[in-house]
Design a protein around this motif. Structure first.
Motif, PDB file in Angstrom:
ATOM      1  N   LYS A   1       0.820  -1.212   0.000  1.00  0.00           N
ATOM      2  CA  LYS A   1       0.000   0.000   0.000  1.00  0.00           C
ATOM      3  C   LYS A   1       0.857   1.266   0.000  1.00  0.00           C
ATOM      4  O   LYS A   1       0.349   2.362  -0.231  1.00  0.00           O
ATOM      5  N   LEU A   2       2.147   1.087   0.256  1.00  0.00           N
ATOM      6  CA  LEU A   2       3.063   2.233   0.222  1.00  0.00           C
ATOM      7  C   LEU A   2       3.180   2.823  -1.189  1.00  0.00           C
ATOM      8  O   LEU A   2       3.526   3.994  -1.349  1.00  0.00           O
ATOM      9  N   PHE A   3       2.898   2.015  -2.202  1.00  0.00           N
ATOM     10  CA  PHE A   3       3.069   2.474  -3.576  1.00  0.00           C
ATOM     11  C   PHE A   3       2.216   3.703  -3.881  1.00  0.00           C
ATOM     12  O   PHE A   3       2.627   4.579  -4.638  1.00  0.00           O
ATOM     13  N   ASP A   4       1.028   3.748  -3.309  1.00  0.00           N
ATOM     14  CA  ASP A   4       0.144   4.899  -3.574  1.00  0.00           C
ATOM     15  C   ASP A   4       0.758   6.203  -3.072  1.00  0.00           C
ATOM     16  O   ASP A   4       0.511   7.274  -3.641  1.00  0.00           O
ATOM     17  N   LYS A   5       1.554   6.109  -2.020  1.00  0.00           N
ATOM     18  CA  LYS A   5       2.183   7.310  -1.453  1.00  0.00           C
ATOM     19  C   LYS A   5       3.555   7.592  -2.058  1.00  0.00           C
ATOM     20  O   LYS A   5       4.020   8.740  -2.021  1.00  0.00           O
ATOM     21  N   ASP A   6       4.173   6.563  -2.612  1.00  0.00           N
ATOM     22  CA  ASP A   6       5.565   6.721  -3.066  1.00  0.00           C
ATOM     23  C   ASP A   6       5.632   7.255  -4.496  1.00  0.00           C
ATOM     24  O   ASP A   6       6.204   6.632  -5.397  1.00  0.00           O
ATOM     25  N   VAL A   7       5.081   8.419  -4.698  1.00  0.00           N
ATOM     26  CA  VAL A   7       5.061   9.015  -6.036  1.00  0.00           C
ATOM     27  C   VAL A   7       6.437   9.523  -6.456  1.00  0.00           C
ATOM     28  O   VAL A   7       6.683   9.723  -7.658  1.00  0.00           O
ATOM     29  N   ASN A   8       7.336   9.714  -5.504  1.00  0.00           N
ATOM     30  CA  ASN A   8       8.691  10.155  -5.843  1.00  0.00           C
ATOM     31  C   ASN A   8       9.669   9.004  -6.030  1.00  0.00           C
ATOM     32  O   ASN A   8      10.830   9.227  -6.388  1.00  0.00           O
ATOM     33  N   GLY A   9       9.225   7.777  -5.767  1.00  0.00           N
ATOM     34  CA  GLY A   9      10.088   6.624  -6.018  1.00  0.00           C
ATOM     35  C   GLY A   9      11.194   6.435  -5.006  1.00  0.00           C
ATOM     36  O   GLY A   9      12.298   6.020  -5.371  1.00  0.00           O
ATOM     37  N   ILE A  10      10.903   6.696  -3.728  1.00  0.00           N
ATOM     38  CA  ILE A  10      11.916   6.518  -2.688  1.00  0.00           C
ATOM     39  C   ILE A  10      12.364   5.058  -2.615  1.00  0.00           C
ATOM     40  O   ILE A  10      13.559   4.752  -2.570  1.00  0.00           O
ATOM     41  N   LEU A  11      11.392   4.156  -2.620  1.00  0.00           N
ATOM     42  CA  LEU A  11      11.709   2.723  -2.564  1.00  0.00           C
ATOM     43  C   LEU A  11      12.494   2.294  -3.808  1.00  0.00           C
ATOM     44  O   LEU A  11      13.466   1.544  -3.718  1.00  0.00           O
ATOM     45  N   PHE A  12      12.067   2.771  -4.961  1.00  0.00           N
ATOM     46  CA  PHE A  12      12.722   2.400  -6.218  1.00  0.00           C
ATOM     47  C   PHE A  12      14.167   2.892  -6.243  1.00  0.00           C
ATOM     48  O   PHE A  12      15.082   2.162  -6.625  1.00  0.00           O
ATOM     49  N   HIS A  13      14.371   4.122  -5.833  1.00  0.00           N
ATOM     50  CA  HIS A  13      15.726   4.676  -5.782  1.00  0.00           C
ATOM     51  C   HIS A  13      16.631   3.811  -4.906  1.00  0.00           C
ATOM     52  O   HIS A  13      17.736   3.431  -5.316  1.00  0.00           O
ATOM     53  N   ASP A  14      16.171   3.490  -3.718  1.00  0.00           N
ATOM     54  CA  ASP A  14      17.008   2.722  -2.785  1.00  0.00           C
ATOM     55  C   ASP A  14      17.291   1.315  -3.291  1.00  0.00           C
ATOM     56  O   ASP A  14      18.406   0.813  -3.151  1.00  0.00           O
ATOM     57  N   LEU A  15      16.288   0.661  -3.888  1.00  0.00           N
ATOM     58  CA  LEU A  15      16.518  -0.700  -4.350  1.00  0.00           C
ATOM     59  C   LEU A  15      17.423  -0.744  -5.577  1.00  0.00           C
ATOM     60  O   LEU A  15      18.064  -1.758  -5.860  1.00  0.00           O
ATOM     61  N   LEU A  16      17.499   0.363  -6.315  1.00  0.00           N
ATOM     62  CA  LEU A  16      18.435   0.448  -7.441  1.00  0.00           C
ATOM     63  C   LEU A  16      19.867   0.653  -6.955  1.00  0.00           C
ATOM     64  O   LEU A  16      20.790  -0.079  -7.346  1.00  0.00           O
ATOM     65  N   PHE A  17      20.056   1.637  -6.096  1.00  0.00           N
ATOM     66  CA  PHE A  17      21.403   2.069  -5.722  1.00  0.00           C
ATOM     67  C   PHE A  17      22.087   1.148  -4.713  1.00  0.00           C
ATOM     68  O   PHE A  17      23.277   0.831  -4.853  1.00  0.00           O
ATOM     69  N   ALA A  18      21.378   0.752  -3.670  1.00  0.00           N
ATOM     70  CA  ALA A  18      22.022   0.026  -2.569  1.00  0.00           C
ATOM     71  C   ALA A  18      22.717  -1.266  -2.999  1.00  0.00           C
ATOM     72  O   ALA A  18      23.860  -1.522  -2.580  1.00  0.00           O
ATOM     73  N   PRO A  19      22.110  -2.116  -3.836  1.00  0.00           N
ATOM     74  CA  PRO A  19      22.812  -3.347  -4.225  1.00  0.00           C
ATOM     75  C   PRO A  19      24.099  -3.090  -4.999  1.00  0.00           C
ATOM     76  O   PRO A  19      25.139  -3.695  -4.713  1.00  0.00           O
ATOM     77  N   PHE A  20      24.027  -2.198  -5.982  1.00  0.00           N
ATOM     78  CA  PHE A  20      25.212  -1.949  -6.813  1.00  0.00           C
ATOM     79  C   PHE A  20      26.353  -1.402  -5.977  1.00  0.00           C
ATOM     80  O   PHE A  20      27.511  -1.816  -6.141  1.00  0.00           O
ATOM     81  N   PHE A  21      26.056  -0.495  -5.074  1.00  0.00           N
ATOM     82  CA  PHE A  21      27.104   0.096  -4.244  1.00  0.00           C
ATOM     83  C   PHE A  21      27.514  -0.825  -3.095  1.00  0.00           C
ATOM     84  O   PHE A  21      28.375  -0.470  -2.297  1.00  0.00           O
ATOM     85  N   SER A  22      26.919  -2.023  -3.060  1.00  0.00           N
ATOM     86  CA  SER A  22      27.338  -3.045  -2.099  1.00  0.00           C
ATOM     87  C   SER A  22      28.080  -4.187  -2.771  1.00  0.00           C
ATOM     88  O   SER A  22      28.400  -5.191  -2.128  1.00  0.00           O
ATOM     89  N   GLY A  23      28.351  -4.046  -4.067  1.00  0.00           N
ATOM     90  CA  GLY A  23      29.138  -5.048  -4.779  1.00  0.00           C
ATOM     91  C   GLY A  23      28.375  -5.908  -5.753  1.00  0.00           C
ATOM     92  O   GLY A  23      28.926  -6.857  -6.318  1.00  0.00           O
ATOM     93  N   SER A  24      27.092  -5.600  -5.985  1.00  0.00           N
ATOM     94  CA  SER A  24      26.317  -6.345  -6.967  1.00  0.00           C
ATOM     95  C   SER A  24      26.778  -5.998  -8.380  1.00  0.00           C
ATOM     96  O   SER A  24      27.272  -4.897  -8.638  1.00  0.00           O
ATOM     97  N   ALA A  25      26.550  -6.932  -9.298  1.00  0.00           N
ATOM     98  CA  ALA A  25      26.885  -6.688 -10.704  1.00  0.00           C
ATOM     99  C   ALA A  25      25.856  -5.804 -11.392  1.00  0.00           C
ATOM    100  O   ALA A  25      26.044  -5.425 -12.549  1.00  0.00           O
ATOM    101  N   ALA A  26      24.784  -5.457 -10.680  1.00  0.00           N
ATOM    102  CA  ALA A  26      23.694  -4.687 -11.277  1.00  0.00           C
ATOM    103  C   ALA A  26      22.973  -3.907 -10.192  1.00  0.00           C
ATOM    104  O   ALA A  26      23.059  -4.245  -9.010  1.00  0.00           O
ATOM    105  N   PRO A  27      22.222  -2.888 -10.596  1.00  0.00           N
ATOM    106  CA  PRO A  27      21.288  -2.301  -9.629  1.00  0.00           C
ATOM    107  C   PRO A  27      20.203  -3.322  -9.325  1.00  0.00           C
ATOM    108  O   PRO A  27      20.020  -4.295 -10.069  1.00  0.00           O
ATOM    109  N   GLY A  28      19.462  -3.118  -8.228  1.00  0.00           N
ATOM    110  CA  GLY A  28      18.362  -4.025  -7.920  1.00  0.00           C
ATOM    111  C   GLY A  28      17.305  -3.988  -9.012  1.00  0.00           C
ATOM    112  O   GLY A  28      17.111  -2.974  -9.686  1.00  0.00           O
TER     113      GLY A  28
END
Length: 477
Positions: A319-346
């Motif tokens: 239900k957070l999706f309705d409020k997350d119009v700025n993509g806070i969750l999307f931003h974090d899931l993209l950046f955090a894995p790659f900057f932790s050593g993943s071969a890709a963003p989330g």
């Protein structure tokens, strides 16, 4: 009278011609980098970072025209913002060639998938194609209105099929032949297509409830069978959300199988999860998933291949999706894995209920811009995390000539902003320490889409004012 010259004969030799032809990216396959096995590259030598999301199926739609229009939209948006990757389930109803009887393949559906692959080629979106997702031989309907059925009833003996139950299908020689024959249909069709990123054996296979040793034995036989028919492509497997201690144990077992090209992990923000980290900030749960697999010492790429937010115990999209119009969750899931050593963003799930609905595709572009000019293979990048001053979380990729750093404000997260309604603070005039020998420093604000240059003084710099997060690029001597 002839005259003979006494001058020595001059022999002109031309340097050998380099006949090596470097193929363009579109004609190159994706492989594991021989220089740094934590990352991927193309067979032409270019580093390849898969940027994209899951677009696994089109919900509640059977018209081919509409299905392909939606996929073209997804691929177009992905490519528009620097993306190059998507995941599709070949077992979804729209793409399932074996839909009525074992071993009988639907040529009309096959041609539909050909059109999908052509669209991927048009937009240069590398496809990870998943062979299977079913979990039982019953005829139960989809668990949710907007989901898919997870059953193959015509495989069951009572419905004219060949198998008593899932263990019979997984363990029997005949069951494995049925799987490989269906896979071979696709492998023979696309084995020479560079647009195919790779093949995924099964979506979250532990949900078949077949005992782990039997699933492991199945994988060890099926991996080589698939790879033999598609030697140019990666082959991988997926397991369910790593939200329990038991799930962690099966990840350790299955990720270590040598023929499993990429160690994929699924993890969601889930308030019903056993592990506390899965109920915390998105950047922390995503980074922890990568760090957990890195602790297995796998010597292969690791990717957070499915992630997002769900209602407790995966009972539906968050239900957070309705409020997350700025993509806070999307931003974090993209950046955090790659900057932790993943071969890709989330790679986000809920392509339709979240990313497309909220028009968040541009976050792919912000990520692409943030890593521009940083080659993790050439830099032999090493991930490093530290807690900084003023509640800042510092995710670093340390290279030989460059460092790339993502700084996340620990005072802000989905709980504070989306649930509590607290606006993100502005971090002002924050001092950031640098190692000796830094030549220059630049900053990228992914929320403003803005690059600025920094000033270095006494092995430190001042971060520009920012909210939520900022990227720091450091060039060294």
């Amino acid at each position: 009278m002839s005259v003979m010259s006494c001058a020595p004969e001059v022999v002109t030799t031309k340097p050998p011609v380099d006949t090596t032809v470097v193929k363009p990216a579109a004609e190159s396959y994706v492989r594991i980098s021989p220089q740094n096995k934590a990352y991927l590259q193309l067979t032409n030598g270019d580093t390849f970072i898969p940027i994209g999301i899951n677009t696994s199926f089109i919900r509640q739609e059977d018209k081919e025209e509409v299905i392909l229009q939606r996929y073209e939209h997804y691929f177009q948006e992905t490519a528009k913002y620097g993306g190059n990757f998507a995941r599709v389930w070949l077992s979804a109803p729209a793409f399932e060639i074996e839909n009525k009887k074992i071993g009988v393949y639907d040529s009309v559906i096959a041609q539909r998938v050909d059109k999908l692959v052509a669209l991927a080629e048009k937009y240069q979106i590398r496809l990870k194609l998943c062979f299977e997702h079913f979990r039982d031989l019953t005829g139960y309907p989809a668990p949710f209105v907007y989901s898919l059925a997870f059953d193959k009833p015509f495989y069951a003996v009572k419905n004219g099929g060949k198998f008593k139950d899932m263990p019979d299908y997984i363990n029997s020689k005949e069951g494995r032949a049925v799987y490989l024959n269906r896979a071979a249909f696709w492998l023979n069709r696309y084995a020479n297509k560079p647009i195919i990123f790779g093949w995924e054996l099964w979506n979250e296979m532990e949900h078949t409830r077949v005992p782990t040793p039997a699933v492991e034995a199945w994988m060890k036989e099926i991996f080589p069978g698939v790879k033999k028919l598609a030697p140019n492509h990666l082959v991988m497997q997926s397991m369910g959300s790593m939200s329990t201690s038991w799930a962690r144990s099966i990840y350790k077992t299955f990720s270590a199988i040598p023929d499993n090209s990429i160690a994929q992990v699924h993890r969601y923000l889930d308030m019903g999860a056993e592990l506390a980290v899965c109920r915390g900030p998105m950047d922390e749960l995503a980074a922890d998933a990568i760090n957990d697999l890195r602790s297995f010492n796998l010597d292969k790429p690791i990717v957070l291949a499915e992630t997002s937010a769900v209602e407790p115990n995966h009972s539906g999209p968050s239900k957070l999706f309705d409020k997350d119009v700025n993509g806070i969750l999307f931003h974090d899931l993209l950046f955090a894995p790659f900057f932790s050593g993943s071969a890709a963003p989330g790679q986000s799930w809920y392509w339709d209920f979240y990313v497309d609905k909220n028009n968040l595709w541009y976050h792919l572009g912000r990520f692409s811009q943030a890593i521009k000019g940083f080659d993790p293979i050439k830099e032999n990048a090493r991930p490093y995390f530290s807690n900084g001053e003023n509640q800042l979380k510092i995710y670093s990729l340390l290279g030989t000539t460059k460092d790339l750093i993502w700084i996340r404000d620990g005072e802000n997260n989905w709980q504070t902003e989306l649930v509590n309604g607290k606006a993100p603070r502005v971090v002002k005039t924050q001092k950031f320490k640098l190692e000796p020998g830094v030549l220059r420093v630049e900053f990228y604000d992914p929320w403003k889409q803005q690059w600025t240059k920094g000033e270095i003084k006494n092995n430190a710099t001042i971060l520009p004012d920012f909210s939520r997060s900022i990227v720091v690029r450091v060039e060294k001597m």
